[in-house]
Design an enzyme around this catalytic site. Structure first.
Site, PDB file in Angstrom:
ATOM      1  N   GLY A 144       0.825  -1.194   0.000  1.00  9.21           N
ATOM      2  CA  GLY A 144       0.000   0.000   0.000  1.00  9.21           C
ATOM      3  C   GLY A 144       0.861   1.247   0.000  1.00  9.21           C
ATOM      4  O   GLY A 144       1.099   1.864  -1.053  1.00  9.21           O
ATOM      5  N   GLU A 371      -4.383   7.869  -1.417  1.00  8.56           N
ATOM      6  CA  GLU A 371      -3.444   8.787  -2.103  1.00  8.56           C
ATOM      7  C   GLU A 371      -2.296   9.167  -1.185  1.00  8.56           C
ATOM      8  O   GLU A 371      -1.778  10.293  -1.237  1.00  8.56           O
ATOM      9  CB  GLU A 371      -4.179  10.028  -2.594  1.00  8.56           C
ATOM     10  CG  GLU A 371      -5.366   9.647  -3.453  1.00  8.56           C
ATOM     11  CD  GLU A 371      -5.426  10.379  -4.745  1.00  8.56           C
ATOM     12  OE1 GLU A 371      -4.460  11.077  -5.067  1.00  8.56           O
ATOM     13  OE2 GLU A 371      -6.442  10.224  -5.441  1.00  8.56           O
TER      14      GLU A 371
HETATM   15  P1  TGC Z   1      11.103   7.104  -4.313  1.00 11.41           P
HETATM   16  O1  TGC Z   1      12.434   6.433  -4.502  1.00 11.41           O
HETATM   17  O2  TGC Z   1      11.005   8.222  -3.320  1.00 11.41           O
HETATM   18  O3  TGC Z   1      10.557   7.656  -5.688  1.00 11.41           O
HETATM   19  C1  TGC Z   1      10.580   6.862  -6.874  1.00 11.41           C
HETATM   20  C2  TGC Z   1      10.627   7.792  -8.067  1.00 11.41           C
HETATM   21  O4  TGC Z   1       9.428   8.581  -8.104  1.00 11.41           O
HETATM   22  C3  TGC Z   1       9.755  10.000  -8.026  1.00 11.41           C
HETATM   23  N1  TGC Z   1       8.710  10.622  -7.198  1.00 11.41           N
HETATM   24  C4  TGC Z   1       7.723  11.347  -7.709  1.00 11.41           C
HETATM   25  N2  TGC Z   1       7.459  11.746  -8.963  1.00 11.41           N
HETATM   26  C5  TGC Z   1       6.333  12.483  -9.176  1.00 11.41           C
HETATM   27  N3  TGC Z   1       5.498  12.825  -8.187  1.00 11.41           N
HETATM   28  C6  TGC Z   1       5.709  12.437  -6.910  1.00 11.41           C
HETATM   29  N4  TGC Z   1       4.845  12.754  -5.949  1.00 11.41           N
HETATM   30  C7  TGC Z   1       6.869  11.671  -6.617  1.00 11.41           C
HETATM   31  N5  TGC Z   1       7.406  11.123  -5.496  1.00 11.41           N
HETATM   32  C8  TGC Z   1       8.528  10.483  -5.865  1.00 11.41           C
HETATM   33  C9  TGC Z   1      11.118  10.036  -7.389  1.00 11.41           C
HETATM   34  O5  TGC Z   1      11.787  11.224  -7.721  1.00 11.41           O
HETATM   35  C10 TGC Z   1      11.760   8.806  -8.000  1.00 11.41           C
HETATM   36  O6  TGC Z   1      12.104   9.131  -9.357  1.00 11.41           O
HETATM   37  P2  TGC Z   1      13.375   8.466 -10.072  1.00 11.41           P
HETATM   38  O7  TGC Z   1      13.482   9.183 -11.378  1.00 11.41           O
HETATM   39  O8  TGC Z   1      14.543   8.700  -9.150  1.00 11.41           O
HETATM   40  O9  TGC Z   1      13.062   7.010 -10.221  1.00 11.41           O
HETATM   41  O10 TGC Z   1      10.043   5.950  -3.985  1.00 11.41           O
HETATM   42  P3  TGC Z   1       9.835   5.069  -2.681  1.00 11.41           P
HETATM   43  O11 TGC Z   1       9.679   3.656  -3.121  1.00 11.41           O
HETATM   44  O12 TGC Z   1      10.895   5.372  -1.647  1.00 11.41           O
HETATM   45  O13 TGC Z   1       8.406   5.565  -2.146  1.00 11.41           O
HETATM   46  C11 TGC Z   1       8.211   6.870  -1.751  1.00 11.41           C
HETATM   47  C12 TGC Z   1       6.787   7.120  -1.223  1.00 11.41           C
HETATM   48  C13 TGC Z   1       6.545   6.338   0.054  1.00 11.41           C
HETATM   49  C14 TGC Z   1       6.689   8.585  -0.916  1.00 11.41           C
HETATM   50  C15 TGC Z   1       5.713   6.793  -2.260  1.00 11.41           C
HETATM   51  O14 TGC Z   1       5.836   5.541  -2.739  1.00 11.41           O
HETATM   52  C16 TGC Z   1       4.317   7.086  -1.824  1.00 11.41           C
HETATM   53  O15 TGC Z   1       3.846   8.179  -2.107  1.00 11.41           O
HETATM   54  N6  TGC Z   1       3.545   6.146  -1.159  1.00 11.41           N
HETATM   55  C17 TGC Z   1       2.126   6.317  -0.931  1.00 11.41           C
HETATM   56  C18 TGC Z   1       1.379   5.443  -1.910  1.00 11.41           C
HETATM   57  C19 TGC Z   1       0.139   6.108  -2.439  1.00 11.41           C
HETATM   58  O16 TGC Z   1      -0.045   7.303  -2.373  1.00 11.41           O
HETATM   59  N7  TGC Z   1      -0.720   5.297  -3.015  1.00 11.41           N
HETATM   60  C20 TGC Z   1      -1.928   5.819  -3.608  1.00 11.41           C
HETATM   61  C21 TGC Z   1      -2.658   4.774  -4.396  1.00 11.41           C
HETATM   62  S1  TGC Z   1      -3.860   5.448  -5.493  1.00 11.41           S
HETATM   63  C22 TGC Z   1      -5.095   5.959  -4.488  1.00 11.41           C
HETATM   64  O17 TGC Z   1      -5.053   5.912  -3.319  1.00 11.41           O
HETATM   65  C23 TGC Z   1      -6.253   6.505  -5.190  1.00 11.41           C
HETATM   66  S2  TGC Z   1      -7.584   6.921  -4.177  1.00 11.41           S
HETATM   67  C24 TGC Z   1      -8.404   7.866  -5.319  1.00 11.41           C
HETATM   68  C25 TGC Z   1      -9.696   8.347  -4.927  1.00 11.41           C
HETATM   69  O18 TGC Z   1     -10.642   7.541  -4.753  1.00 11.41           O
HETATM   70  O19 TGC Z   1      -9.849   9.605  -4.866  1.00 11.41           O
HETATM   71  P1  FAD Z   2      -0.310   0.465   4.885  1.00 11.07           P
HETATM   72  O1  FAD Z   2       0.666   0.926   3.876  1.00 11.07           O
HETATM   73  O2  FAD Z   2      -0.266  -0.958   5.304  1.00 11.07           O
HETATM   74  O3  FAD Z   2      -0.151   1.407   6.170  1.00 11.07           O
HETATM   75  C1  FAD Z   2      -0.700   1.053   7.445  1.00 11.07           C
HETATM   76  C2  FAD Z   2      -0.203   2.099   8.454  1.00 11.07           C
HETATM   77  O4  FAD Z   2       1.232   2.052   8.516  1.00 11.07           O
HETATM   78  C3  FAD Z   2      -0.579   3.512   8.058  1.00 11.07           C
HETATM   79  O5  FAD Z   2      -0.930   4.261   9.206  1.00 11.07           O
HETATM   80  C4  FAD Z   2       0.691   4.083   7.451  1.00 11.07           C
HETATM   81  O6  FAD Z   2       0.795   5.484   7.589  1.00 11.07           O
HETATM   82  C5  FAD Z   2       1.752   3.358   8.285  1.00 11.07           C
HETATM   83  N1  FAD Z   2       3.036   3.262   7.580  1.00 11.07           N
HETATM   84  C6  FAD Z   2       3.317   2.591   6.443  1.00 11.07           C
HETATM   85  N2  FAD Z   2       4.587   2.755   6.088  1.00 11.07           N
HETATM   86  C7  FAD Z   2       5.135   3.567   7.024  1.00 11.07           C
HETATM   87  C8  FAD Z   2       6.443   4.127   7.209  1.00 11.07           C
HETATM   88  N3  FAD Z   2       7.442   3.922   6.352  1.00 11.07           N
HETATM   89  N4  FAD Z   2       6.647   4.911   8.291  1.00 11.07           N
HETATM   90  C9  FAD Z   2       5.636   5.173   9.164  1.00 11.07           C
HETATM   91  N5  FAD Z   2       4.401   4.665   9.048  1.00 11.07           N
HETATM   92  C10 FAD Z   2       4.157   3.884   7.976  1.00 11.07           C
HETATM   93  N6  FAD Z   2      -5.367   2.575  -4.286  1.00 11.07           N
HETATM   94  C11 FAD Z   2      -5.269   2.553  -5.638  1.00 11.07           C
HETATM   95  O7  FAD Z   2      -4.250   2.150  -6.198  1.00 11.07           O
HETATM   96  N7  FAD Z   2      -6.292   3.014  -6.412  1.00 11.07           N
HETATM   97  C12 FAD Z   2      -7.450   3.463  -5.886  1.00 11.07           C
HETATM   98  O8  FAD Z   2      -8.350   3.874  -6.622  1.00 11.07           O
HETATM   99  C13 FAD Z   2      -7.608   3.449  -4.465  1.00 11.07           C
HETATM  100  N8  FAD Z   2      -8.785   3.830  -3.892  1.00 11.07           N
HETATM  101  C14 FAD Z   2      -8.960   3.683  -2.537  1.00 11.07           C
HETATM  102  C15 FAD Z   2     -10.222   3.874  -1.985  1.00 11.07           C
HETATM  103  C16 FAD Z   2     -10.424   3.677  -0.621  1.00 11.07           C
HETATM  104  C17 FAD Z   2     -11.789   3.849  -0.040  1.00 11.07           C
HETATM  105  C18 FAD Z   2      -9.337   3.316   0.207  1.00 11.07           C
HETATM  106  C19 FAD Z   2      -9.521   3.136   1.691  1.00 11.07           C
HETATM  107  C20 FAD Z   2      -8.088   3.109  -0.337  1.00 11.07           C
HETATM  108  C21 FAD Z   2      -7.881   3.286  -1.731  1.00 11.07           C
HETATM  109  N9  FAD Z   2      -6.644   2.994  -2.312  1.00 11.07           N
HETATM  110  C22 FAD Z   2      -6.511   2.995  -3.675  1.00 11.07           C
HETATM  111  C23 FAD Z   2      -5.558   2.462  -1.505  1.00 11.07           C
HETATM  112  C24 FAD Z   2      -4.833   3.519  -0.667  1.00 11.07           C
HETATM  113  O9  FAD Z   2      -4.024   4.320  -1.467  1.00 11.07           O
HETATM  114  C25 FAD Z   2      -4.037   2.779   0.419  1.00 11.07           C
HETATM  115  O10 FAD Z   2      -4.986   2.305   1.351  1.00 11.07           O
HETATM  116  C26 FAD Z   2      -3.027   3.676   1.086  1.00 11.07           C
HETATM  117  O11 FAD Z   2      -2.007   4.059   0.198  1.00 11.07           O
HETATM  118  C27 FAD Z   2      -2.389   3.008   2.313  1.00 11.07           C
HETATM  119  O12 FAD Z   2      -2.008   1.685   2.040  1.00 11.07           O
HETATM  120  P2  FAD Z   2      -2.471   0.500   3.036  1.00 11.07           P
HETATM  121  O13 FAD Z   2      -3.934   0.601   3.217  1.00 11.07           O
HETATM  122  O14 FAD Z   2      -1.936  -0.769   2.491  1.00 11.07           O
HETATM  123  O15 FAD Z   2      -1.804   0.833   4.418  1.00 11.07           O
END
Ligand code: TGC
Ligand code: FAD
Length: 392
Positions: A144, A371
C-alpha cells in the site's frame, strides 16, 4: 435531509483572487451539487450504492480532466478552476469527488502524459464525456504505502503481454470499462498498461462492508493470465515516478476537496448553533460553541489560502510534489477535525443522516488514508526539509 442552502465561508475575501471564469465554474458545480447530489446522496451512502447516474453528468459538467487540453475532450482549464470543482464536489460528498479525481487525474492524466497519440485519441474523449468510466490500479494486498514492492507482473508473449497479479482498494473498479494498471515487466521496471473490461482473465470483484465512502464503488482488480495487446502499454514512462506523477495531480485535487467537506461541516454547524435553543438561548451564544466555530473558520481560511497559492504554483509549473503533500495532509487533518467538532455542535442530531456531517466524518477517514496516508505525507515533508529518508 433539509434543502441544501450552503453558503461558502470566505473570511479573507478570496473571491477577489479568482477570475470571473473561475467563479462561474465554481457556481456551476455548486448549483449542480445542490440540485442533483445533495437531495439523494445520503440515501445512496446509507444503501452503500454507487450513484452511477453521476458519471455522464460529471462528464457534461467538465469535471473529468478539466486541465487536459480540449483537443482530447478535456476542459483546457487552469488548476484553480480544477481545484474549485473538486472543492464543490467534495462539499457534496467525498465519494463524488473521488469518482472525478480518479477519472481525471489517475486515468485520463496518465494516458495524456505518458500515452501514445493513438491511445489519447481512443480513450480520452470517451473518458472526458463519461461514456467510459476508468479506474487506477496501484495498491496491492501487500503493498500500500510501499507501491514500489508491487508483485503484479507481465511478460511478452508474441504480439501481446500476459499480465498476472492483483490490486485492491480500487475506486470505481466494479463499474469501470477501462483500468490504468501499474505492473512490473521482466526487467523489474514498473510500467503502465491500459486494460479494458472483457479482456479474458480480468475481473473486478466488489469490496463490501465499508463504513466510509459508501457512495463510492471500491473493488479489486484480478489478473489471471490476462492477454494485453502491446499497443496498450503506456510508452512514455518507466518506474514509480509514473504513478506518483499522477498522484501529485490527484492529491492536489484532494487538498481542495477536503476543504470543501470542511466548509460544508462549518456551514451546517453555524446554522444549527444559531437555531438550536438551550437554556433559553441559541447555543451559538455560548463561548464554548463560539470557540469551536471561530477555530473552524480560522483553519478553513488558512487551508483556502494554501490551496489558492498552490494552484498558482501549479499553473506556473513550479509546484513541487512535496508542497502538494503538505496541502493534502493539512486539508485532510483540518477537515477531519472540523467535521468532528461540527458533529458535537449538532449534539445527537449530528449522528443522523438528517445532516451531512456524520457522512463527511466517515468519508474523511478514507480521504486521510488514500493517495498516501497522513504519516506518509508527513514523512515526505520531513525528508524534504531534512534531506533524510525516514521511510526505510
Ligand atoms: P522514491 O524512490 O522516493 O521515488 C521513486 C521515483 O518517483 C519519483 N517521485 C515522484 N514523482 C512524481 N510525483 C511524486 N509525488 C513523486 N514522489 C517520488 C522520485 O523522484 C523517484 O524518481 P526516479 O526518477 O529517481 O526514479 O520511492 P519510494 O519507493 O521510496 O516511495 C516513496 C513514497 C513512500 C513517498 C511513495 O511511494 C508514496 O507516495 N507512497 C504512498 C502510496 C500512495 O499514495 N498510493 C496511492 C494509491 S492510489 C489511491 O489511493 C487513489 S484513491 C483515489 C480516490 O478515490 O480519490
Ligand atoms: P499500509 O501501507 O499498510 O499502512 C498502514 C499504516 O502504517 C498507516 O498508518 C501508514 O501510515 C503506516 N506506515 C506505512 N509505512 C510507514 C512508514 N514507512 N513509516 C511510518 N508509518 C508507515 N489505491 C489505488 O491504487 N487506487 C485506488 O483507486 C484506491 N482507492 C482507494 C479507496 C479507498 C476507499 C481506500 C480506503 C483506499 C484506496 N486505495 C486505492 C488504496 C490507498 O491508497 C491505500 O490504502 C493507502 O495508500 C495506504 O495503504 P495501506 O492501506 O496498504 O496501508
Amino acid at each position: 435531509m433539509p434543502i441544501d442552502q450552503f453558503r461558502s465561508p470566505d473570511y479573507f475575501a478570496l473571491d477577489e483572487l479568482f477570475t470571473e471564469e473561475q467563479k462561474l465554474i465554481r457556481e456551476t458545480v455548486r448549483n449542480y451539487v445542490k440540485k442533483e447530489i445533495s437531495p439523494v446522496i445520503e440515501a445512496y451512502a446509507q444503501k452503500a450504492e454507487f450513484p452511477e447516474f453521476i458519471v455522464p453528468q460529471l462528464g457534461a459538467l467538465g469535471c473529468f480532466g478539466p486541465t487536459i487540453p480540449e483537443v482530447y475532450g478535456g476542459g483546457g482549464l487552469d488548476h484553480i478552476s480544477y481545484g474549485l470543482m473538486m472543492q464543490e464536489l467534495e462539499r457534496g460528498d467525498s465519494g463524488v469527488r473521488s469518482t472525478a479525481s480518479v477519472q481525471g487525474s489517475l486515468v485520463m492524466y496518465p494516458i495524456f502524459a505518458y500515452g501514445s497519440e493513438e491511445q489519447k485519441r481512443k480513450y480520452l474523449p470517451k473518458l472526458a464525456s463519461g461514456e467510459w468510466l476508468g479506474c487506477f490500479g496501484l495498491t496491492e494486498p501487500d503493498h500500500g504505502s510501499d507501491p514500489g514492492g508491487m508483485l503484479s507482473h507481465f511478460s511478452e508473449e508474441g504480439d501481446h503481454y500476459i499480465l498476472n497479479g492483483s490490486k485492491m482498494w480500487i475506486s470505481n473498479a466494479p463499474y469501470a470499462q477501462v483500468a490504468v494498471v501499474w505492473a512490473k515487466d521482466d526487467a523489474g521496471e514498473i510500467r503502465g498498461l491500459i486494460l479494458e473490461r472483457g479482456m479474458p482473465g480480468f475481473t473486478t470483484p466488489h469490496t463490501t462492508g465499508k463504513w466510509s465512502l459508501r457512495a463510492s464503488a471500491t473493488g479489486e482488480l484480478v489478473f489471471d493470465n490476462v492477454p494485453v495487446p502491446k499497443e496498450n502499454l503506456l510508452p512514455g514512462v518507466k518506474g514509480l515516478k509514473g504513478p506518483l506523477g499522477c498522484l501529485t495531480k490527484a492529491r492536489y485535487g484532494i487538498a481542495w476537496g477536503a476543504v470543501g467537506a470542511a466548509m460544508d461541516c462549518y456551514h451546517t454547524a453555524l446554522q444549527y448553533s444559531l437555531e438550536r435553543v438551550q437554556f433559553g438561548k441559541p447555543i451559538a451564544s455560548f463561548q464554548l460553541q463560539q470557540k469551536k466555530l471561530a477555530e473552524m473558520l480560522t483553519e478553513i481560511t488558512k487551508a483556502q489560502l494554501m490551496n489558492w497559492r498552490l494552484g498558482t504554483l501549479m499553473d506556473n509549473g513550479s509546484a513541487t510534489p512535496q508542497q502538494v503533500s503538505m496541502a493534502k495532509r493539512n486539508a485532510c487533518e483540518i477537515a477531519a477535525n472540523i467535521a468532528r467538532e461540527a458533529r458535537q455542535i449538532l449534539g445527537g442530531m449530528g449522528i443522523t443522516g438528517e445532516y451531512t456531517v456524520m457522512r463527511h466524518i466517515m468519508n474523511l477517514e478514507s480521504v486521510i488514508t488514500y493517495e498516501g496516508t497522513h504519516d506518509i505525507h508527513l514523512l515526505i515533508t520531513g525528508m524534504d526539509i531534512t534531506g533524510i529518508n525516514a521511510f526505510k
